[in-house]
Design an enzyme around this catalytic site. Sequence first.
Site, mmCIF file in Angstrom:
data_model
loop_
_atom_site.group_PDB
_atom_site.id
_atom_site.type_symbol
_atom_site.label_atom_id
_atom_site.label_comp_id
_atom_site.label_asym_id
_atom_site.label_seq_id
_atom_site.Cartn_x
_atom_site.Cartn_y
_atom_site.Cartn_z
ATOM 1 N N PRO A 79 0.814 -1.226 0.000
ATOM 2 C CA PRO A 79 0.000 0.000 0.000
ATOM 3 C C PRO A 79 0.843 1.271 0.000
ATOM 4 C CG PRO A 79 -0.889 -1.592 1.547
ATOM 5 C CD PRO A 79 0.430 -2.153 1.062
ATOM 6 N N PHE A 80 0.246 2.318 -0.571
ATOM 7 C CA PHE A 80 0.826 3.672 -0.594
ATOM 8 C C PHE A 80 2.169 3.722 -1.301
ATOM 9 C CE2 PHE A 80 -1.923 3.206 3.129
ATOM 10 C CZ PHE A 80 -2.958 4.011 2.686
ATOM 11 N N ARG A 81 2.319 2.856 -2.301
ATOM 12 C CA ARG A 81 3.529 2.829 -3.149
ATOM 13 C C ARG A 81 4.803 2.497 -2.368
ATOM 14 N NH1 ARG A 81 -0.169 3.152 -6.950
ATOM 15 N NH2 ARG A 81 -0.683 5.171 -7.821
ATOM 16 N N LEU A 82 4.639 1.922 -1.166
ATOM 17 C CA LEU A 82 5.829 1.563 -0.367
ATOM 18 C C LEU A 82 6.141 0.087 -0.625
ATOM 19 C CD1 LEU A 82 4.948 3.545 2.874
ATOM 20 C CD2 LEU A 82 6.492 4.176 1.006
ATOM 21 N N HIS A 83 6.444 -0.188 -1.879
ATOM 22 C CA HIS A 83 6.557 -1.561 -2.349
ATOM 23 C C HIS A 83 7.806 -2.265 -1.824
ATOM 24 C CE1 HIS A 83 3.453 -0.094 -4.930
ATOM 25 N NE2 HIS A 83 4.258 0.773 -5.504
#
Length: 224
Positions: free
Chosen positions: A199-203
């Site tokens: 989530p939230f581009r915190l890959h």
Amino acid sequence: MSDDKLIPPSPDAETYARTAVATANAVEIFDREDPFALFADWLTEAKKKEPNDANAVALATADASGLPDVRMVLLKDVDVDGFVFYTNLESGKGGQLAENPQAALCFHWKSLRRQVRVRGAVEPVSAEEADAYFASRARDSRIGAWASKQSRPLESRFALEKSVAREAARFGLGEVPRPPHWSGFRIRPLSLEFWRDRPFRLHDRMFFDRPDLGSTWTVSRLYP
Ligand SMILES: Cc1cc2nc3c(=O)[nH]c(=O)nc-3n(C[C@H](O)[C@H](O)[C@H](O)COP(=O)(O)O)c2cc1C
């Protein structure tokens, strides 16, 4: 300007909560030492989830001037020696690989929200390996490989159909051998990256690399 409605909006917190792929039961990637085993696990999961062609992959090549090109191919074999695909050697990619035998792959499994990137040197597969794979293809696909001058101008659909009919008649009921202009390539990776959506581009990103094919892998995490 792009049309706002054409491009999906960035997800909000609620959408992330609803669409996040559960990672609890997913294969853990950060304690893996063998990228080929991890790749095999991910492809196995993708085969169960993807609606079709879980083995489809974007293949990037570049000509002698360095101008990149990219297109989809189907992965036909993978093991510790590398990633294999088949094609027409006189196609655009065939010419580029003759000039510059290096390539990159990018798998994207939307159903899993995962990506795998591969970079390395490219070698032709052996004639025996190509023959064995060619023989496993449907007869009409084998005839098609003789009939198609892949990536060269085609006057009309009818011209292609005539070419297929001509080749079919030429072989009759006999064997359809592998054409000399059709074979495979193996990408022998010097690096692989496994990317998993969070989530939230915190890959999560897991990067394997080695200076040469004989060395062991160095494993590191990368910022998203
Ligand atoms: C899902 C998918 C799989 C494909 N698989 C192959 C393949 O395995 N080999 C191949 O030569 N072309 C394959 N193609 C067609 C290529 O994308 C491309 O159109 C063709 O190889 C010519 O590319 P080139 O002019 O860069 O050589 C595939 C296309 C798609 C969409």
